[in-house]
Design an enzyme around this catalytic site. Structure first.
Site, PDB file in Angstrom:
ATOM      1  N   PRO A 122      11.211   0.461  -8.007  1.00  0.00           N
ATOM      2  CA  PRO A 122      10.208   1.233  -8.596  1.00  0.00           C
ATOM      3  C   PRO A 122       9.765   1.039  -9.930  1.00  0.00           C
ATOM      4  O   PRO A 122      10.517   0.768 -10.855  1.00  0.00           O
ATOM      5  CB  PRO A 122      10.837   2.940  -8.766  1.00  0.00           C
ATOM      6  N   GLU A 123       8.407   0.658 -10.192  1.00  0.00           N
ATOM      7  CA  GLU A 123       7.914   0.205 -11.477  1.00  0.00           C
ATOM      8  C   GLU A 123       6.994   1.488 -11.684  1.00  0.00           C
ATOM      9  O   GLU A 123       6.955   2.459 -11.328  1.00  0.00           O
ATOM     10  CB  GLU A 123       6.823  -0.985 -11.025  1.00  0.00           C
TER      11      GLU A 123
END
Ligand SMILES: [Zn+2]
Length: 283
Positions: A2-3
């Protein structure tokens, strides 16, 4: 992993479900997630505390508590937070389960178990190392230029460095460099202010669109890198121009998308749309 867009969606989805609720119980099934704090101490410091805000900085989720503590969460590779009814059976990868004062449960699922929870009164200690928030006003083309000027490292690696700019990871660094027409192996010192102008707007556009599209979900099996708290997957993966498309034709020019390793991460780019840096490419 996840960014920024995935973490941002997680925060936005969770905020109305968490703010105002208190932690009434916690079931710690994998103590290593607690960043070294003994489970007894974590439990004692958390129980009874009310969540007063949910926010994000870089890839960190920040839950402010009513006594001045902050519960910081980094999802790392495969961490996902969701709110469930207690009667819903917990999953095999639900390693932390928090009972909330409204009767719901906040569950942390993480097949790879690399995520981290940190309960602290001084979140600044971890956050001050981060570079500017890319969607904030403090992030400007000149600021980006100043942070990479004179650096020999490849621009791809510099974008992954959270002290240069916060929140980018492998997907959005590759997508932003494609959109800016910059070869990922270009050393920082080789980028001009004009390049930084294009890269700055590419980063902003890529992240803003990805946030709107709910982020990117990779993997089709039960082990995905990211799902939104209500279980939906993101939609931005369908719009990736280069990430995960090695061997496929570029959607702009038809050249074959290449994959190389930079800073231990696989990097995807179009050799035609992102020409330049050939000299470095040969090392
Ligand atoms: Zn191309």
């Amino acid at each position: 992993m996840p960014e920024l867009p995935e973490v941002e969606n997680t925060v936005r989805d969770l905020k109305p479900l968490l703010v105002g609720r208190r932690f009434e119980g916690v079931d710690i099934r994998w103590p290593r997630l607690l960043s070294g704090m003994p489970p007894e101490e974590f439990t004692e410091r958390l129980l009874g505390r009310q969540i007063v805000n949910a926010d994000r900085r870089g890839k960190y989720l920040l839950f402010a508590l009513d006594d001045g503590q902050t519960l910081m969460v980094h999802l790392r590779m495969t961490g996902q937070l969701h709110v469930a009814a207690p009667e819903e059976p917990a999953g095999v990868h639900d390693h932390l389960v928090f009972a909330l004062s409204d009767g719901a449960e906040l569950r942390y699922q993480d097949p790879r178990k690399f995520g981290r929870f940190l309960l602290t009164r001084t979140p600044q200690a971890a956050l001050e190392k981060l570079g500017p928030e890319p969607l904030s006003e403090s992030f400007t083309p000149v600021e980006l230029f100043a942070r990479i000027q004179g650096r020999r490292a490849a621009i791809k690696g510099l974008l992954l460095n959270q002290s240069v700019v916060a929140g980018l990871g492998n997907i959005y660094a590759d997508e932003a460099l494609f959109q800016a027409g910059i070869h990922p192996l270009s050393p920082g010192y080789a980028l001009t202010l004009a390049d930084c102008n294009r890269l700055h707007s590419a980063i902003r556009q890529t992240l803003a669109t990805a946030i709107r599209e709910g982020g990117s979900t990779l993997g089709r099996s039960s082990i995905t890198n990211y799902r939104r708290p209500a279980g939906m997957t993101g939609r931005y993966q369908d719009r990736h121009q280069v990430y995960g498309r090695a061997g496929e034709p570029c959607r702009v020019c038809g050249a074959t998308i290449q994959r190389v390793r930079i800073a231990q991460r696989s990097t995807h780019f179009c050799p035609h749309c992102q020409a330049g840096a050939e000299a470095i490419n040969r090392d």
